[in-house]
Design an enzyme around this catalytic site. Structure first.
Site, PDB file in Angstrom:
ATOM      1  CG  ASP A 158      10.268  -8.737  20.521  1.00 60.91           C
ATOM      2  OD1 ASP A 158      10.865  -8.742  21.840  1.00 60.91           O
ATOM      3  OD2 ASP A 158      10.633  -9.090  19.258  1.00 60.91           O
ATOM      4  CG  ASP A 214     -19.148  24.301  10.065  1.00 61.80           C
ATOM      5  OD1 ASP A 214     -19.018  25.430   8.086  1.00 61.80           O
ATOM      6  OD2 ASP A 214     -19.441  24.512  11.117  1.00 61.80           O
ATOM      7  CG  ASP A 220     -16.390  27.471  14.242  1.00 60.46           C
ATOM      8  OD1 ASP A 220     -16.015  27.452  13.478  1.00 60.46           O
ATOM      9  OD2 ASP A 220     -16.711  27.017  14.167  1.00 60.46           O
ATOM     10  CB  VAL A 259      10.035 -15.291  11.571  1.00 58.83           C
ATOM     11  CG1 VAL A 259       9.074 -15.424  13.699  1.00 58.83           C
ATOM     12  CG2 VAL A 259       9.196 -16.616  11.071  1.00 58.83           C
ATOM     13  CD  GLU A 279      15.371 -12.549  16.992  1.00 61.35           C
ATOM     14  OE1 GLU A 279      15.139 -12.139  16.006  1.00 61.35           O
ATOM     15  OE2 GLU A 279      15.189 -12.114  18.295  1.00 61.35           O
TER      16      GLU A 279
END
Length: 891
Positions: free
Chosen positions: A710, A614, A339, A292, A679
């Site tokens: 987090d 186009d 263009d 996890v 961790e």
């Protein structure tokens, strides 16, 4: 019956169409038709052969298959796993939240996949429902879908043209804007074909989906359904599928990397835990926690949020982005194909200069007569609101006459007009017989066409030289000549008689100036390493002059006449030599060919367009950009972005926004990857000491960090402003990975290691002050158990404190934090406030203490942890400062 494919209008798999350029008797013979049209029985037989006259959409793919594809995306699989683990850990609310994220992202992706099909459906709406055809010798209203090659159709003012046809009698003015993007109606009449011009410019052809705005004509159908220009474009649009954006491709790769790391790490620590004597259930739970910890639950929502923020910001600046991933793709743009008219320029012609045979380029009687005569030889009208309606060039002539104090009133002009010969695209002339002060013929047109009709002794060479000089300066040049009629003489009825023996009044030069802000925008493109090519239907001299004035082609500009067929190797040479290019006299097929070539060279291409033709090029480019004001519905559907102001500068703004979005995604990844190290290190310490050091962190505390504290700061990083110098960097390579080696070194190595050292220091500080020694028991019932619970709480809170420092450090990659402002991201401040409140609740609320295995922290530990954010951010700030100084030294 032999058949001949019409150049440029044959679609693979469609019934062959007939060549409309053949002499009319031969075309009638090939189509086996005559003035009385087809019989009903023959029309029915041909309908069975050629099929219905309609634009066919793509066969819908299975909805279930599309949904399954989105739900098995690599990141979606990781999110499924994270949700399952959340349910295993008895965190059902978080599990359902993750599943909602999967559903939202799948919905976004499904909507994107439908984009191309909607463009084809829009094409179909251009076809009328009914048409007037001659069947069995009499006019008959039929379903437009039942028309077949060989049908004779009657066209009247206001009709939509139901099929591609050749005019055989009469004449009409046709609005071709949906096909070509040009707003000025084109005249189509019964005439011979002109060799060497595209089908859309043939003076005797009309095309399905366009509109007859004036006149009446009879025409013979030579192509229906898939064989028409409209059908061909629809087929190209169906075949050109949207490819995944660079970010989408990289996210998939990153997802597999994360999945591999997370799974491998979980399995390794499960085995290690069992090896050092941990109970299997404890080892399994900790392996789940590590898995996890490595699954980025917020990656997809953060990317979605970052892209959505970019979309909203661009909408405020005049760019409507229809596909979220297009924002990020803009950031990697390395070439812009634009263009000229309306994008680089104002699309507002003005009378800029004039020349007379007497050599005059300043205002005098001769010049006033020239300007007035040019304004009289026009057909524009004035609306009730005072605005001029008609050809922009002619509007400029009327406005120029007013500016030069010789105004022409359109109503009075028309009242005094005795005859009018409309503009003929083959002759490139128009003429009127006007009773002004005297009755005279006024002829206006291309200089070379007018000069050939002057009376002997006229200054033809001087006129040609002056015309070349103005053209090279980017101006559109028209010649004006006259011939006075004797008093009481009847106007000529034949234009050949009218347009001969003329006296040259002079030349008028008109100019559509570049937008004033374009030069600065082009300069920003060059600073950002982006090349700008101009793809325009205008002539090379005019387009090159405008390009140079806009700053394109510095130091060298190449001009390529695209009306001549460009071989692939020749096009590759032109695009590979490093120069910026003007592709003049371009057709929509030129755009598609240029987009393909640039893609083959590994470039990320943004392509502008406004006409139906186009659409394939807009599909093919990485970013199709349609014009909101002058563009057609089909172009807007095919494009990924629509400019509501038709302004080139907006494209550059969008590129900057795309770069910012990509940077923000990388900042988020640095942020979430950093916390994997602190961790994981605690368990490494536990494993390497064979349990002499107790586990510094529990699995529920890991879940609380990754699914609780987090997320909001990570999402807030998606709202960061641009870092200074973002448009001074070269475009990133298309193959650049969203997760680079430098990012991993910074997150796992530098920021992660710094955080891990601080967190372990806090853990050991709490234990040692309670008298703990390595190997002492800390389990339930032992004397040190409360100190151990307090120490694990310090580890948990220490990681949260380090997250705050990492969040501020991740806000910039190179620049100092002060360059963007410490408090410039209020969402980040709110996210930090939430994670502090969430952490306090877990640490001090008794029900949550029992659930997460936490204990209240004493004041000295809180003060120690309070220094962690400053230490994490400060060390990274020093690292970035050293990198900047080394970079300055190298320069």
């Amino acid at each position: 019956m032999s058949r001949h494919a019409a150049p440029g209008s044959q679609d693979a798999g469609a019934p062959p169409s007939y060549d409309p350029r053949e002499p009319l008797p031969r075309l009638r013979h090939e189509l086996a038709t005559g003035p009385e049209g087809l019989s009903a029985r023959e029309a029915a037989r041909r309908l069975a052969v050629h099929g219905p006259n309609e634009v066919r959409g793509r066969q819908q793919s299975s909805f279930v298959r599309e949904v399954a594809g989105q739900l098995t995306h690599p990141l979606a699989l990781l999110l499924w796993a994270a949700a399952a683990l959340a349910f295993v850990a008895d965190l059902a609310v978080l599990g359902w939240a993750i599943l909602e994220v999967v559903a939202v992202n799948a919905t976004f992706a499904l909507l994107q996949e439908r984009q191309a099909e909607r463009a084809v459906e829009t094409l179909a709406r251009y076809l009328p429902e009914r048409a007037l055809a001659v069947r069995d010798g009499r006019p008959l209203t039929v379903e437009a879908r039942d028309l077949v090659p060989g049908d004779v159709i009657v066209l009247d003012e206001g009709d939509k043209i139901p099929a591609d046809a050749r005019v055989i009698e009469g004449g009409v003015e046709v609005d071709l804007s949906m096909l070509t993007g040009e707003s000025v109606p084109a005249e189509r009449m019964a005439a011979e074909a002109v060799l060497g011009v595209p089908l859309s410019e043939e003076p005797n052809l009309v095309f399905s989906g366009t509109t007859c705005v004036e006149g009446q004509a009879t025409a013979i159908v030579f192509a229906t359904g898939a064989g028409t220009e409209l059908g061909r474009i629809a087929a190209l649009s169906r075949r050109i599928r949207r490819e995944a954006s660079p970010l989408e491709q990289q996210v998939k790769k990153a997802a597999w990397l994360i999945a591999g790391v997370a799974t491998g790490m979980g399995a390794a620590f499960l085995a290690a835990g069992v090896a050092v004597g941990l109970p299997v259930t404890d080892s399994l739970m900790f392996a789940i926690g590590l898995l996890v910890a490595n699954v980025p639950e917020g990656l997809l929502p953060t990317i979605t949020l970052s892209l959505a923020v970019g979309v909203r910001a661009l909408a405020r600046r005049g760019a409507l982005v229809k596909r979220l991933s297009a924002v990020e793709t803009l950031g990697s743009t390395s070439v812009i194909c634009t263009d000229k008219t309306g994008t680089l320029t104002r699309n507002r012609m003005t009378l800029r200069a004039f020349w007379t045979p007497a050599g005059g380029e300043e205002l005098g009687p001769g010049e006033r007569d020239l300007v007035r005569a040019a304004a009289l030889c026009t057909t524009v009208t004035r609306e009730a609101d005072g605005e001029l309606h008609g050809d922009p060039t002619e509007s400029a002539l009327l406005l120029g006459a007013t500016d030069h104090h010789t105004a022409v009133d359109p109503e009075l002009r028309d009242a005094r007009r005795r005859a009018h010969f409309r503009f003929d695209p083959r002759l490139r002339l128009m003429s009127v017989v006007q009773a002004d002060d005297t009755t005279r013929i006024i002829v206006k047109g291309a200089p070379e066409a007018v000069v050939d009709r002057l009376k002997p002794g006229s200054p033809t060479e001087e006129a040609r030289a002056a015309a070349r000089r103005y053209t090279e300066q980017g101006m559109r040049v028209l010649a004006v000549a006259t011939r006075e009629l004797a008093p009481g003489a009847d106007p000529p009825t034949d234009r050949r008689d009218a347009e001969s023996g003329l006296t040259l009044l002079g030349l008028v030069a008109l100019y559509d100036p570049p937008r004033p802000e374009v030069r600065a925008a082009v300069g920003r493109c060059h600073e950002a390493g982006i090349k700008v090519h101009v793809v325009t239907g205008d002539n090379g001299g005019t387009a090159a002059a405008v390009a140079r004035e806009a700053g394109i082609g510095v130091p060298e500009l190449k001009v390529v006449d695209a009306s001549k067929s460009l071989a692939d190797d020749e096009l590759d040479r032109v695009l590979n030599d490093g120069s910026e290019v003007v592709f003049a006299r371009s057709s929509p097929e030129t755009k598609l060919k240029v987009a393909d070539a640039l893609r083959a060279h590994g470039k990320t291409v943004a392509m502008t367009g406004d006409g139906v033709n186009d659409a394939p090029a807009l599909h093919r480019a990485h970013i199709g950009v349609a014009m909101g004001r002058s563009g057609t519905d089909v172009a807007r559907e095919a494009a990924a972005m629509v400019l509501t102001d038709d302004d080139f500068t907006t494209i550059v703004t969008a590129v900057e926004s795309g770069r910012r979005v990509y940077d923000n995604v990388r900042k988020f990844i640095v942020y979430i990857f950093t916390h994997a190290t602190p961790e994981i290190i605690p368990f490494l310490v536990f494993a390497l000491t064979a349990g002499a050091v107790p586990l510094p962190l529990t699995v529920l505390q890991i879940l609380a960090i990754d699914l609780g504290t987090d997320t909001l700061p990570a999402l807030a990083l998606g709202r960061e402003r641009s870092e200074p110098g973002i448009m001074e960097r070269p475009p990133r390579p298309r193959g650049q990975k969203v997760i680079s080696r430098d990012m991993l070194v910074r997150s796992w190595g530098f920021l992660g290691s710094t955080s891990a050292v601080l967190v372990m220091a806090g853990f050991f500080y709490v234990l040692w002050r309670a008298g703990w020694q390595p190997g002492d028991p800390t389990g339930p019932g032992s004397a040190l158990h409360h100190a151990y619970v307090t120490a694990t709480t310090a580890t948990f809170a220490g990681i949260v404190a380090c997250q705050i420092g990492t969040a501020f450090a991740a806000r910039t990659d190179h620049a100092a934090l002060r360059a963007i402002g410490v408090f410039s991201n209020p969402l980040l401040l709110a996210g930090i406030a939430f994670e502090l409140a969430f952490t306090a609740a877990l640490v001090y609320a008794p029900p949550l203490q029992h659930l997460f295995g936490t204990a209240a922290l004493p004041l000295d530990v809180v003060l120690l942890l309070a220094s962690f954010p400053l230490l994490v951010w400060g060390t990274d700030e020093l690292r970035r400062a050293r990198r900047r100084s080394r970079g300055a030294g190298r320069r």
